[in-house]
Design an enzyme around this catalytic site. Structure first.
Site, PDB file in Angstrom:
ATOM      1  N   GLN A 135       0.916  -1.045  -0.049  1.00  0.00           N
ATOM      2  CA  GLN A 135      -0.147   0.033  -0.026  1.00  0.00           C
ATOM      3  C   GLN A 135       0.961   1.303   0.018  1.00  0.00           C
ATOM      4  O   GLN A 135       1.457   1.543   0.919  1.00  0.00           O
ATOM      5  CB  GLN A 135      -0.819  -0.189   1.119  1.00  0.00           C
ATOM      6  CG  GLN A 135      -1.752   1.423   1.342  1.00  0.00           C
ATOM      7  CD  GLN A 135      -2.586   1.804   0.082  1.00  0.00           C
ATOM      8  OE1 GLN A 135      -3.047   0.841  -0.495  1.00  0.00           O
ATOM      9  NE2 GLN A 135      -2.510   3.087  -0.004  1.00  0.00           N
ATOM     10  N   CYS A 136       1.233   1.913  -1.015  1.00  0.00           N
ATOM     11  CA  CYS A 136       2.103   2.839  -1.406  1.00  0.00           C
ATOM     12  C   CYS A 136       1.618   4.389  -0.980  1.00  0.00           C
ATOM     13  O   CYS A 136       2.013   5.200  -0.616  1.00  0.00           O
ATOM     14  CB  CYS A 136       2.751   2.833  -2.551  1.00  0.00           C
ATOM     15  SG  CYS A 136       3.869   1.491  -2.694  1.00  0.00           S
ATOM     16  N   PRO A 265      -5.863  -1.998   4.696  1.00  0.00           N
ATOM     17  CA  PRO A 265      -6.185  -0.949   5.617  1.00  0.00           C
ATOM     18  C   PRO A 265      -7.270   0.010   5.133  1.00  0.00           C
ATOM     19  O   PRO A 265      -7.723   1.117   5.754  1.00  0.00           O
ATOM     20  CB  PRO A 265      -4.934   0.176   5.774  1.00  0.00           C
ATOM     21  CG  PRO A 265      -4.078  -0.702   4.803  1.00  0.00           C
ATOM     22  CD  PRO A 265      -4.632  -1.936   4.378  1.00  0.00           C
ATOM     23  N   TYR A 266      -7.528   0.007   3.771  1.00  0.00           N
ATOM     24  CA  TYR A 266      -8.606   0.860   2.798  1.00  0.00           C
ATOM     25  C   TYR A 266      -9.580  -0.101   2.404  1.00  0.00           C
ATOM     26  O   TYR A 266      -9.610  -1.243   2.430  1.00  0.00           O
ATOM     27  CB  TYR A 266      -7.576   1.735   1.860  1.00  0.00           C
ATOM     28  CG  TYR A 266      -6.938   2.499   2.467  1.00  0.00           C
ATOM     29  CD1 TYR A 266      -7.102   3.733   3.013  1.00  0.00           C
ATOM     30  CD2 TYR A 266      -5.364   2.297   2.713  1.00  0.00           C
ATOM     31  CE1 TYR A 266      -6.332   4.674   3.659  1.00  0.00           C
ATOM     32  CE2 TYR A 266      -4.503   3.331   3.230  1.00  0.00           C
ATOM     33  CZ  TYR A 266      -4.965   4.407   3.821  1.00  0.00           C
ATOM     34  OH  TYR A 266      -3.934   5.240   4.324  1.00  0.00           O
ATOM     35  N   GLY A 267     -10.897   0.991   2.115  1.00  0.00           N
ATOM     36  CA  GLY A 267     -11.892   0.298   1.371  1.00  0.00           C
ATOM     37  C   GLY A 267     -11.248  -0.134  -0.137  1.00  0.00           C
ATOM     38  O   GLY A 267     -11.770  -1.161  -0.340  1.00  0.00           O
ATOM     39  N   HIS A 294     -16.013   4.021  -7.189  1.00  0.00           N
ATOM     40  CA  HIS A 294     -15.222   5.120  -7.101  1.00  0.00           C
ATOM     41  C   HIS A 294     -13.713   4.718  -7.413  1.00  0.00           C
ATOM     42  O   HIS A 294     -12.990   5.630  -8.062  1.00  0.00           O
ATOM     43  CB  HIS A 294     -14.935   5.062  -5.484  1.00  0.00           C
ATOM     44  CG  HIS A 294     -14.170   6.057  -4.722  1.00  0.00           C
ATOM     45  ND1 HIS A 294     -14.332   7.479  -4.353  1.00  0.00           N
ATOM     46  CD2 HIS A 294     -12.863   5.810  -4.466  1.00  0.00           C
ATOM     47  CE1 HIS A 294     -13.268   8.027  -4.068  1.00  0.00           C
ATOM     48  NE2 HIS A 294     -12.217   7.311  -3.950  1.00  0.00           N
ATOM     49  N   GLU A 295     -13.010   3.588  -7.092  1.00  0.00           N
ATOM     50  CA  GLU A 295     -11.831   3.106  -7.531  1.00  0.00           C
ATOM     51  C   GLU A 295     -11.541   2.988  -8.858  1.00  0.00           C
ATOM     52  O   GLU A 295     -10.631   3.647  -9.736  1.00  0.00           O
ATOM     53  CB  GLU A 295     -11.313   1.746  -6.825  1.00  0.00           C
ATOM     54  CG  GLU A 295     -11.578   1.657  -5.541  1.00  0.00           C
ATOM     55  CD  GLU A 295     -10.758   2.675  -4.546  1.00  0.00           C
ATOM     56  OE1 GLU A 295      -9.868   3.624  -5.267  1.00  0.00           O
ATOM     57  OE2 GLU A 295     -11.432   2.932  -3.671  1.00  0.00           O
ATOM     58  N   TYR A 382     -12.269  14.530   0.320  1.00  0.00           N
ATOM     59  CA  TYR A 382     -13.481  13.601  -0.593  1.00  0.00           C
ATOM     60  C   TYR A 382     -14.719  14.695  -0.690  1.00  0.00           C
ATOM     61  O   TYR A 382     -15.045  14.903  -1.811  1.00  0.00           O
ATOM     62  CB  TYR A 382     -13.933  12.389   0.058  1.00  0.00           C
ATOM     63  CG  TYR A 382     -12.645  11.364   0.207  1.00  0.00           C
ATOM     64  CD1 TYR A 382     -11.648  11.450   0.877  1.00  0.00           C
ATOM     65  CD2 TYR A 382     -12.789  10.320  -0.569  1.00  0.00           C
ATOM     66  CE1 TYR A 382     -10.583  10.639   0.933  1.00  0.00           C
ATOM     67  CE2 TYR A 382     -11.781   9.348  -0.695  1.00  0.00           C
ATOM     68  CZ  TYR A 382     -10.742   9.509   0.104  1.00  0.00           C
ATOM     69  OH  TYR A 382      -9.706   8.427   0.195  1.00  0.00           O
TER      70      TYR A 382
HETATM   71  N1  BES Z   1      -6.911   6.511  -2.907  1.00  0.00           N
HETATM   72  C1  BES Z   1      -7.927   6.104  -1.891  1.00  0.00           C
HETATM   73  C2  BES Z   1      -7.244   5.484  -0.593  1.00  0.00           C
HETATM   74  C3  BES Z   1      -6.098   6.120  -0.094  1.00  0.00           C
HETATM   75  C4  BES Z   1      -6.122   7.465   0.042  1.00  0.00           C
HETATM   76  C5  BES Z   1      -5.228   5.381   0.530  1.00  0.00           C
HETATM   77  C6  BES Z   1      -5.063   8.040   0.719  1.00  0.00           C
HETATM   78  C7  BES Z   1      -3.915   5.980   1.158  1.00  0.00           C
HETATM   79  C8  BES Z   1      -3.878   7.292   1.112  1.00  0.00           C
HETATM   80  C9  BES Z   1      -9.092   5.377  -2.374  1.00  0.00           C
HETATM   81  O1  BES Z   1      -9.516   5.514  -3.596  1.00  0.00           O
HETATM   82  C10 BES Z   1     -10.099   5.609  -1.432  1.00  0.00           C
HETATM   83  O2  BES Z   1     -10.656   6.687  -1.360  1.00  0.00           O
HETATM   84  N2  BES Z   1     -10.787   4.495  -0.757  1.00  0.00           N
HETATM   85  C11 BES Z   1     -12.211   4.785   0.013  1.00  0.00           C
HETATM   86  C12 BES Z   1     -13.052   4.218  -0.745  1.00  0.00           C
HETATM   87  C13 BES Z   1     -14.050   5.279  -1.105  1.00  0.00           C
HETATM   88  C14 BES Z   1     -15.426   4.435  -1.528  1.00  0.00           C
HETATM   89  C15 BES Z   1     -14.388   6.706  -0.480  1.00  0.00           C
HETATM   90  C16 BES Z   1     -11.712   4.070   1.367  1.00  0.00           C
HETATM   91  O3  BES Z   1     -10.730   3.518   1.481  1.00  0.00           O
HETATM   92  O4  BES Z   1     -12.715   4.240   2.197  1.00  0.00           O
HETATM   93 ZN    ZN Z   2     -10.199   7.580  -3.857  1.00  0.00          ZN
END
Ligand code: BES
Ligand code: ZN
Length: 605
Positions: A135-136, A265-267, A294-295, A382
């Site tokens: 996870q970078c 750790p993320y969605g 979203h992704e 967001y």
């Molecule tokens: N790019 C993000 C995850 C992220 C952001 C990881 C910053 C590390 C640092 C990803 O696109 C994201 O926003 N994931 C959300 C889900 C989304 C439906 C809002 C999450 O992980 O909850």
């Molecule tokens: Zn995102």
């Protein structure tokens, strides 16, 4: 040297820019490390000869550096938080502007690597094989290999991994990838679209694939495959086609989803070719596939057009939420756009309350001088980002905004930009559209105010078609003698139940008895839907319902997604600190290093 605009990199990317990266690693499960090399092709940016290259690194062990095939003089400067240890490399004869040098670095990752999680066989679902994943984002790539760890630099990538288990990476697979678990093999990938370092990704484990659309497959553990396929196959290609009709055709070839073990750790994480996703989106009801919309949207906003630094993170996430909601509206009908926005607004209110309404981290542009992006990360980028774009959309009108979308993404594809370049692009576009009325409207935008005012933005009127039933039910619960029945929520989607629970949370805390009754009558604890269970547990914990403490602790041993883990630990900590600390100690190794670090900060341990 040209000044750089990303304060979270120690690299001198004003003098050099990475054009191509070749990463070649053995995935050493026994020692939980990557061992190998990275070759960076760096182009000199300055007329005056550049004789030093500075790269980001964080807890990597470097054993040698060569420049254009000859051993180089190099020094890893002392580590300091939060940005790590810069690697200084001498280029004795320098390089004229436009010249490319090849920097080859032999290295291995260490146990302090923040980008990688290594799972033992016991920590995986079928318990047969180990697993590893990266996870970078935001600034963890530097803990895998020295690089210009900034979203302001984009490079093509060749990946080569040796592993005893199948591998996926953020590139297109080349060569033969058929695998026999346990047998070592080389896996290669190419990413021909230039990408920033934070999109470098790799995972390896006992994984198998199934199709979920004409250009998509899902990859996950053998036991989970069927469930994942069912969850995603209905919507995947639809999402792609809708996104393409809003922006322009998908440029990456395949779009696949890797569903990870629960400690992810993320969605979701928008790694090109393979979105990485939490297994909590596989809720058995297709109610959390919006995470995939979203992704996928990041394939345009973020991956093609990137924020130039994490100070302008709203350009990545605000745009992505905007596109995600447009996709959802196209799939489920217009009211879904506002329903999703209502859920987002509540999250934004919570975030602003958490930081305080005057806090720097509640601004659209957030200063990152000596600041770890991890500490800043919240829903503000967001939702405040979304609301800014939605405001612009309403200001110029949907038809005009629809014309702006492909213009913006075409103009900036393959590049990185900041908020000011966004402003100029927007203003120029509408000044040249030939519509005097719109031009006048655009002239009224208070860019400074929008960029730098902390706290909540102006709240628009939401269409409450889907939310009103949820609000009405919540109103009934205000009366402590209201007698609930399972019928109350019979026609509700899981997300409607969540909106109901969140509304209830805004009122006085429930009594312990009422909280228990709520959980029982609406059957909120037996659900597979972690979003729903989480929303209920937050309420129960606020109601000091002691029977929910252990349930919370149990859930904290099963999911590692920070969206749930961090708030649950904070709430549990308030009502039973001992149980919170005990639960953390017990599950420390289960959590990803990023999550572990954040919870340690949250709990003050
Ligand atoms: N790019 C993000 C995850 C992220 C952001 C990881 C910053 C590390 C640092 C990803 O696109 C994201 O926003 N994931 C959300 C889900 C989304 C439906 C809002 C999450 O992980 O909850
Ligand atoms: Zn995102």
């Amino acid at each position: 040297m040209a000044a750089t605009r990303d304060p979270t990199t120690l690299s001198n990317y004003g003098a050099w820019r990475t054009k191509h990266t070749s990463a070649s690693f053995n995935i050493d499960f026994d020692n939980k490390r990557l061992v190998g090399s990275v070759v960076l092709q760096l182009e000199s940016q300055t007329d005056k000869q550049s004789t030093e290259i500075v790269l980001d690194s964080r807890f990597v062990k470097v054993s040698s550096v060569a420049v254009d095939g000859a051993a180089a003089q190099w020094e890893l400067k002392p580590h300091s938080d939060p940005f790590g240890a810069p690697l200084h490399i001498q280029v004795p004869h320098g390089a004229a502007k436009g010249d490319v040098v090849r920097v080859a670095i032999e290295l291995e990752t260490t146990s302090k690597c923040t980008a990688l999680q290594w799972l033992t066989p016991a920590q995986t679902s079928n318990k047969k094989h180990p697993y590893m994943f990266s996870q970078c984002q935001a600034i963890n790539a530097r803990s895998i290999f020295p690089c210009q760890d900034t979203p302001d630099v984009k490079s093509t990538i060749s990946f080569k991994f040796t592993s005893t288990l199948p591998v996926v990476a953020s590139g297109v697979a080349v060569g033969d990838h058929t695998a026999t678990p346990g047998v070592e093999k080389v896996y290669e990938f190419e990413q021909k679209v230039p990408i920033p370092s934070y999109l470098f990704a790799v995972a390896s484990g006992d994984i198998v694939a199934a199709p979920i659309g004409s250009r998509s497959k899902v990859v996950t553990g053998p036991n989970e495959l069927k469930g994942c396929q069912w969850e995603l196959e209905r919507d995947m290609e639809k999402f792609l086609e809708i996104a393409e009709s809003i922006v322009f055709p998908y440029r990456w070839g395949e779009y696949n989803v890797l569903v990870l073990p629960p400690s992810f750790p993320y969605g979701g994480m928008e790694n090109p070719i393979y979105t990485f996703a939490t297994p909590t989106i596989i809720s058995g009801d297709r109610q959390n596939v919006d995470v995939i919309a979203h992704e996928l949207a990041h394939s345009w906003s973020g991956n093609l057009v990137s924020n130039a630094s994490w100070e302008h993170f709203w350009l990545n996430e605000g745009w992505t939420v905007y596109l995600e909601r447009r996709i959802e509206a196209a799939v489920h009908g217009e009211p879904q756009f506002d329903f999703s926005s209502i859920i987002g607004w509540k999250a934004l209110e919570d975030a602003v309350a958490h930081f305080g309404k005057d806090h720097e981290y509640t601004k659209l542009i957030i200063s990152h001088d000596n600041v770890d992006p991890e500490d800043v990360y919240s829903t503000v980028a967001y939702e405040k980002g979304f609301h800014f774009l939605y405001y612009l959309d309403r200001l110029v009108g949907r038809d005009n905004f629809n014309k702006f979308i492909p213009h913006y993404f075409t103009k900036w594809a393959g590049k990185s930009l900041d908020s000011f370049e966004f402003r100029d692009t927007f203003v120029d576009f509408f000044n040249n559209l030939g519509d005097e009325e719109v031009k006048q409207k655009v002239a009224t935008i208070d860019w400074e105010g929008r960029f730098y005012t902390p706290g909540l933005p102006p709240k628009p009127e939401f269409d409450t078609t889907l939310a009103s039933q949820c609000y009405e039910l919540a109103e009934k619960w205000k009366d402590a003698s209201y007698e609930p029945s399972p019928k109350d929520v019979e026609g509700f989607s899981s997300n409607q139940k969540i909106v109901f629970l969140e509304k209830l949370q805004q009122f006085e805390p429930l009594s312990t008895d009422r909280a228990q009754l709520l959980g029982k009558v609406y059957d909120l604890l037996n659900t597979q839907n972690v979003e729903l269970k989480f929303a209920y547990l937050q309420l129960a914990l606020k109601a000091n319902d002691a029977s929910s403490y252990q349930t919370t602790a149990d859930l904290l041993g099963k999911v590692g997604r920070m969206k749930f883990v961090r708030p649950l630990f904070r709430s549990l900590n308030k009502v039973d600190r001992n149980l919170a600390l005990e639960t953390f100690a017990k599950n420390k190794d289960f959590y990803h290093p990023i999550c572990r670090g954040m919870v340690e900060k949250d709990l003050g341990v």
